[in-house]
Design a protein around this motif. Structure first.
Motif: not given
Length: 459
Positions: A226-229, A256-258, A303-304
């Motif tokens: 499964i591919a995440d965003f 997410t952190q990813r 974080k962003l």
């Protein structure tokens, strides 16, 4: 002697479709697909005038009460066209919510269809003509919709691509899970194929769409992977010709952190994020069933900004949710100060039938809610002015979209959009037409309330 070929006088006139869109960018995307479907199946061409249409479609939104009532008001305004044989259809979220009740209230409507059944529109219209009675299909066949849509028509250098539908968050105030169904994601390769096709036709900017777009979980081929965003963005960025990637609307719980890491690695991902917070008081967020606190929201923003210090942030606010106190509102105002949002969509709470929040007691006077909304919007506007002023003197890269509203034959003006989602108007000069669809650098010369002015940087 006239050698031009003659045109038969009995040649059928080309049929026209008028589509009125209410609500979000998902609805704008769906309206484009309705137009594509009717063009491919029946040869319909778009028109902006309902008086000359053979088919009138209202693509509706039920998020706000006024938008829902406006649909029936607009239906009444085109009712007289039925005597000319015009067909009328209602699609979108109001259609999903009301179903056959629309026919009861407006019996001259021919078809009622939901967001997941717009691809069945030609068959529904045919059945309406054949059976002599209105047709209603508001089912949720999920991925079938995307399997039956014709290739997208490209007009301009930017395009929307829907990567998922529905919502499984069930916020207490929201009707989307009931009108668009549960979340489901399009297969990974299918999304990439659509983006690559658009890029081949000259599209430079892709906006990925979904009710909770960062909840994307796309199946990869015949495997169980499964591919995440975050992965989808990385792969979209690798497609030749794609110079910008935007997305809307995202959910804080799926940030997410990813996904944050992708901002550090993918320059095509624009320096703008729309991340709805809805409220600044944890008590109200809990009643809304949003699933996060203001501290968690601000932690994501910190974080962003660690990887994108100058990122532009916009959001959504609901004012006057049932039980909201003056202290709750003050917490929202403090959040605006802490985060420094660049823009917002803000509304007074509107109870939607069938949602849990509609049953909550609400004793706050409407005038108090309106005063709170005005205070909130004034604070956001002050942010907008301050941030716009800070852009003056900077060089911004923009995608030129076309003529500005004030453009004329004598003084051609163009408009484009910055990475941070600001509109820039600038003199087009003698080569204005050549700049449309191009990425160019402009120096910002002044800041207006909701736009910037600039001059083209000459190399």
């Amino acid at each position: 002697m006239n050698n031009e070929p003659s045109v038969p006088t009995d040649a059928p006139a080309q049929k026209k479709v008028y589509i009125r869109t209410f609500g979000c960018q998902m609805n704008e995307y769906d309206s484009d697909k309705m137009s594509d479907v009717m063009k491919a199946a029946e040869g319909y061409t778009p028109t902006d005038d309902p008086e000359e249409a053979d088919l009138i479609l209202f693509n509706t939104c039920s998020v706000r009460e006024k938008a829902q009532e406006k649909v029936f008001s607009d239906l009444g305004r085109v009712k007289h066209l039925k005597k000319k044989g015009v067909l009328i259809g209602v699609g979108g979220c109001v259609a999903s919510q009301e179903g056959a009740a629309i026919i009861e209230r407006a019996p001259y409507v021919d078809v009622v269809f939901g967001p997941q059944t717009l691809h069945r529109l030609p068959q529904m219209l045919e059945a309406r003509q054949r059976a002599g009675r209105p047709q209603v299909d508001i089912s949720f066949p999920e991925i079938e919709k995307f399997d039956h849509l014709p290739p997208a028509r490209v007009e301009g250098s930017s395009a929307f691509v829907s990567i998922m539908e529905g919502c499984s968050k069930y916020c207490s105030y929201c009707v989307v899970p009931y009108t668009r169904g549960e979340e489901f994601s399009r297969p990974f390769e299918e999304v990439l194929t659509e983006v690559a096709g658009l890029a081949d036709q000259g599209v430079k900017e892709i906006t990925l769409l979904g009710q909770n777009v960062n909840a994307y979980r796309g199946k990869m081929g015949e495997t169980s992977e499964i591919a995440d965003f975050a992965m989808l963005i990385e792969y979209v960025a690798e497609i030749p010709g794609v110079e910008r990637i935007r997305y809307t609307t995202s959910h804080p719980n799926e940030f997410t952190q990813r996904l944050i890491d992708v901002y550090a690695r993918v320059p095509q991902l624009v320096n703008h994020l729309h991340l709805p917070v809805q409220h600044g008081a944890d008590r109200i967020l809990s009643a809304m069933k949003r699933g996060y606190t203001t501290l968690e929201y601000k932690s994501t923003i910190r974080k962003l900004r660690a990887v994108r210090p100058d990122i532009s942030l916009s959001t959504d606010f609901i004012v006057g949710f049932p039980g909201e106190t003056a202290e709750d509102h003050a917490r929202t105002m403090k959040l605006i100060e802490d985060v420094s949002f660049d823009a917002s969509f803000s509304f007074i709470y509107s109870a939607r039938p069938g949602t849990p929040a509609a049953a909550l007691p609400d004793d706050t006077p409407q005038e108090v809610k309106l005063a709170r909304l005005q205070e909130l919007q004034a604070a956001i506007e002050e942010n907008v002015r301050r941030i716009s002023a800070s852009r003056v003197g900077t060089v911004q890269r923009i995608l030129v979209e076309g003529p500005s509203r004030k453009s004329s034959k004598d003084t051609p003006e163009l408009m484009g959009r910055t990475e941070c989602n600001r509109i820039v108007n600038f003199p087009g000069g003698p080569n204005a037409a050549r700049l449309v669809g191009q990425m160019i650098d402009v120096t910002i010369t002044s800041a207006l309330p909701h736009s910037l002015r600039g001059e083209v940087v000459v190399a």
